[in-house]
Design an enzyme around this catalytic site. Structure first.
Site, PDB file in Angstrom:
ATOM      1  N   SER A  23      11.644 -26.973   3.171  1.00 53.63           N
ATOM      2  CA  SER A  23      11.637 -27.537   1.804  1.00 53.63           C
ATOM      3  C   SER A  23      10.971 -26.600   0.807  1.00 53.63           C
ATOM      4  CB  SER A  23      10.924 -28.891   1.796  1.00 53.63           C
ATOM      5  OG  SER A  23       9.584 -28.753   2.230  1.00 53.63           O
ATOM      6  N   HIS A 157      31.827 -54.466 -31.353  1.00 54.46           N
ATOM      7  CA  HIS A 157      33.127 -54.237 -30.689  1.00 54.46           C
ATOM      8  C   HIS A 157      33.851 -53.019 -31.263  1.00 54.46           C
ATOM      9  CE1 HIS A 157      32.703 -58.389 -29.091  1.00 54.46           C
ATOM     10  NE2 HIS A 157      32.211 -58.612 -30.287  1.00 54.46           N
ATOM     11  N   SER A 278      36.852 -23.374 -29.079  1.00 51.64           N
ATOM     12  CA  SER A 278      37.832 -23.487 -27.998  1.00 51.64           C
ATOM     13  C   SER A 278      38.395 -22.107 -27.711  1.00 51.64           C
ATOM     14  CB  SER A 278      38.951 -24.439 -28.418  1.00 51.64           C
ATOM     15  OG  SER A 278      40.133 -24.153 -27.698  1.00 51.64           O
ATOM     16  N   LYS A 284      38.890 -25.171 -33.545  1.00 58.44           N
ATOM     17  CA  LYS A 284      38.057 -26.217 -32.951  1.00 58.44           C
ATOM     18  C   LYS A 284      36.563 -25.982 -33.129  1.00 58.44           C
ATOM     19  CE  LYS A 284      38.905 -29.159 -30.389  1.00 58.44           C
ATOM     20  NZ  LYS A 284      39.600 -30.136 -29.591  1.00 58.44           N
ATOM     21  N   ASN A 286      33.511 -28.129 -31.350  1.00 60.43           N
ATOM     22  CA  ASN A 286      33.344 -29.261 -30.440  1.00 60.43           C
ATOM     23  C   ASN A 286      31.886 -29.692 -30.297  1.00 60.43           C
ATOM     24  OD1 ASN A 286      36.100 -29.353 -29.841  1.00 60.43           O
ATOM     25  ND2 ASN A 286      35.876 -27.740 -28.310  1.00 60.43           N
ATOM     26  N   GLU A 291      28.264 -34.121 -25.756  1.00 59.46           N
ATOM     27  CA  GLU A 291      29.059 -34.428 -24.558  1.00 59.46           C
ATOM     28  C   GLU A 291      28.273 -34.124 -23.287  1.00 59.46           C
ATOM     29  OE1 GLU A 291      33.203 -32.895 -24.807  1.00 59.46           O
ATOM     30  OE2 GLU A 291      32.631 -32.458 -26.843  1.00 59.46           O
ATOM     31  N   TYR A 318       5.186 -42.697   7.400  1.00 60.24           N
ATOM     32  CA  TYR A 318       5.928 -41.529   6.955  1.00 60.24           C
ATOM     33  C   TYR A 318       7.132 -41.275   7.867  1.00 60.24           C
ATOM     34  CZ  TYR A 318       7.266 -36.851   5.614  1.00 60.24           C
ATOM     35  OH  TYR A 318       8.005 -35.785   5.184  1.00 60.24           O
ATOM     36  N   GLN A 323      11.181 -36.525   2.505  1.00 59.48           N
ATOM     37  CA  GLN A 323      11.273 -35.187   1.891  1.00 59.48           C
ATOM     38  C   GLN A 323      12.413 -35.127   0.868  1.00 59.48           C
ATOM     39  OE1 GLN A 323      10.413 -31.645   4.287  1.00 59.48           O
ATOM     40  NE2 GLN A 323      12.504 -30.999   3.925  1.00 59.48           N
TER      41      GLN A 323
HETATM   42  N1  ARG Z   1       7.752 -31.313   3.460  1.00 57.48           N
HETATM   43  C1  ARG Z   1       7.338 -32.644   3.786  1.00 57.48           C
HETATM   44  C2  ARG Z   1       7.806 -33.639   2.711  1.00 57.48           C
HETATM   45  O1  ARG Z   1       8.165 -33.188   1.676  1.00 57.48           O
HETATM   46  C3  ARG Z   1       5.855 -32.696   3.876  1.00 57.48           C
HETATM   47  C4  ARG Z   1       5.348 -33.725   4.791  1.00 57.48           C
HETATM   48  C5  ARG Z   1       5.721 -33.389   6.182  1.00 57.48           C
HETATM   49  N2  ARG Z   1       5.050 -34.223   7.111  1.00 57.48           N
HETATM   50  C6  ARG Z   1       5.386 -34.232   8.373  1.00 57.48           C
HETATM   51  N3  ARG Z   1       4.718 -34.990   9.125  1.00 57.48           N
HETATM   52  N4  ARG Z   1       6.349 -33.499   8.855  1.00 57.48           N
HETATM   53  O2  ARG Z   1       7.852 -34.817   2.877  1.00 57.48           O
END
Ligand code: ARG
Length: 471
Positions: A23, A157, A278, A284, A286, A291, A318, A323
């Site tokens: 992550s 309306h 355009s 044009k 726009n 939008e 958890y 994540q």
């Molecule tokens: N990257 C994880 C998250 O965003 C952090 C927590 C991970 N915890 C674990 N026990 N693997 O949620």
């Protein structure tokens, strides 16, 4: 390679497992908050007798140095770092060594860490969003003030309903956005609780002081149940609902701008800097800002749906599913950071054709209600007055004339209570001035409303300027 787990494993994760798990490519935005949190945690470890004064000093100096390296871009995560917490532990150990650096993790878990970081990030980001919303509100306010006395058709309306002050029409958006900021302020009360001390889920045996951590970090208090502390993502869902509703409000404003700028309405001209051309049609111009604002509300709504779906039926405490909360909020914030300044520029530079709006204001028999209300003032019951005014519309429509063009004879033939005096309310200015309820469209009422909302904007601006978490 740093990994925050591994003792019981004979091998490392497979490449595909690591790729799925990673992550750090998006949670790196939490780095400054994680470091601030680590400093607060180090202090409570010291107070619990688990770090000597010298070790604490080394730890704080190392974290400060790491923070500068993160800020300057000198220290970056690598794909081998699973997440922001892993990368920063590696950085700390590289800076001060494993002897002291390895002590920081005692008594906390990534489970309480990540929820704390995310709350801090979102609380500061909410103020940033409120600042951008405030700029848009001010652009709307300036335009509204300049158009209090401009008459325009008001719609229900999408049909002409009753004439309104165009300033009143513009100001309705300021109120919607003011509620959005108020919603973030209310959300903030619940987000301002620190989950630190929850550990993995059950708390800690290490005599830590979660209240001290919360206070140092700028929270108002702590989450009272450690299991709730690591599993709750209500603050994410509520934040995303608030950003989705801002998106919906932007999209409704965007839709109006598209209509106003169309040839059929012809009420607004877009500034060159806030419109596009355009590739094939040279003539044009726009309304792309409007939008895109309308279109991007789709992804904002998608994010709240996505997180609610992740949370639904999730067992406590958890789970790694959680994540999935981060990319939604990061994208929601980024989206609003793009859309809001562009909408501010677009709204602030719109040029309105007030003559065209005024000409159109009474059309479509928009003053029929004024006939009915004039009759009510002569003592006629409203249900009858409504019929009589409707009959006036029928005659005028058949003759191809407007209501004020009906003759005295035509009025009295429709109903004896109706005299030529009714023409006194059959002007747009008279109609506007008569709608003088405190929230009505009479220009004098609108001026008071604008003065009031300006006070609200000032108070919201000071809230937005005070970030709770120093990073
Ligand atoms: N990257 C994880 C998250 O965003 C952090 C927590 C991970 N915890 C674990 N026990 N693997 O949620």
């Amino acid at each position: 390679m740093t990994r925050l787990w591994g003792g019981r494993f004979a091998s490392g994760p497979s490449d595909a497992m690591a790729a799925l798990s990673e992550s750090v490519q998006f949670d790196w935005v939490l780095a400054p908050y994680d470091i601030a949190q680590s400093k607060a945690h180090a202090r409570v470890l010291h107070n619990a007798g688990l770090l000597s004064q010298a070790e604490l000093d080394t730890m704080i100096a190392g974290l400060t140095e790491l923070n500068s390296r993160v800020e300057s871009g000198d220290f970056l995560p690598t794909p081998a770092d699973e997440d922001v917490h892993t990368a920063l532990e590696r950085g700390l150990i590289e800076t001060i060594g494993t002897e002291v650096g390895g002590k920081l993790r005692a008594g906390r878990s990534r489970n309480d860490q990540v929820s704390t970081d995310l709350r801090m990030f979102l609380r500061n980001s909410a103020r940033g969003i409120a600042t951008h919303v405030g700029h848009l509100q001010n652009a709307l306010l300036t335009q509204a003030k300049n158009h209090v006395d401009s008459a325009a058709p008001g719609f229900t309306h999408l049909q002409h309903a009753q004439p309104v002050s165009f300033g009143h029409e513009l100001a309705k958006h300021i109120h919607a956005f003011a509620r959005d900021i108020e919603r973030l302020q209310d959300w903030d009360k619940r987000a301002a609780k620190s989950p630190m001390g929850s550990g993995a889920l059950a708390g800690s045996s290490l005599k830590l002081d979660p209240v001290a951590v919360a206070t140092e970090l700028g929270f108002d208090g702590i989450v009272e149940n450690s299991i709730d502390g690591v599993s709750d993502r209500d603050f994410v869902a509520e934040f995303l609902f608030s950003t989705a509703l801002i998106g919906v409000h932007l999209s409704r404003l965007g839709e109006e701008i598209c209509l106003w700028a169309s040839r059929e309405f012809g009420w607004a001209t877009l500034d060159d800097a806030w419109s596009t051309g355009s590739s094939i049609m040279p003539q044009k111009k726009n309304p792309d800002v409007a939008e895109l604002a309308r279109g991007k509300s789709g992804r904002l709504i998608g994010h709240v749906t996505s997180v609610l779906t992740v949370l639904k039926g999730l067992p406590f405490a958890y789970n790694r599913d959680l994540q999935e909360d981060k990319e939604s909020v990061i994208d929601a914030i980024h989206t609003l950071q793009l859309v809001l300044p562009a909408m501010t520029g677009c709204v602030g530079t719109l040029v309105f054709d007030t003559a065209k709006m005024a000409e159109s204001a009474p059309q479509g028999f928009a003053l029929a209600t004024d006939i009915a209300e004039w009759l009510v003032q002569q003592g006629v019951p409203f249900n009858h007055a409504h019929e009589v005014a409707g009959a006036c519309v029928k005659v005028a429509e058949a003759e191809g004339i407007e209501l004020d063009e009906l003759s005295d004879e035509q009025f009295s033939a429709i109903d004896p209570a109706l005299t030529g005096d009714v023409r006194s309310v059959l002007t747009v200015a008279g109609s506007l001035a008569s709608r003088s309820t405190v929230n009505g469209t009479a220009p004098d009422s609108v001026r008071l409303q604008l003065a009031n909302v300006e006070g609200v904007l000032a108070a919201q601006e000071s809230w937005a300027n005070a970030k709770p978490h120093a990073v």
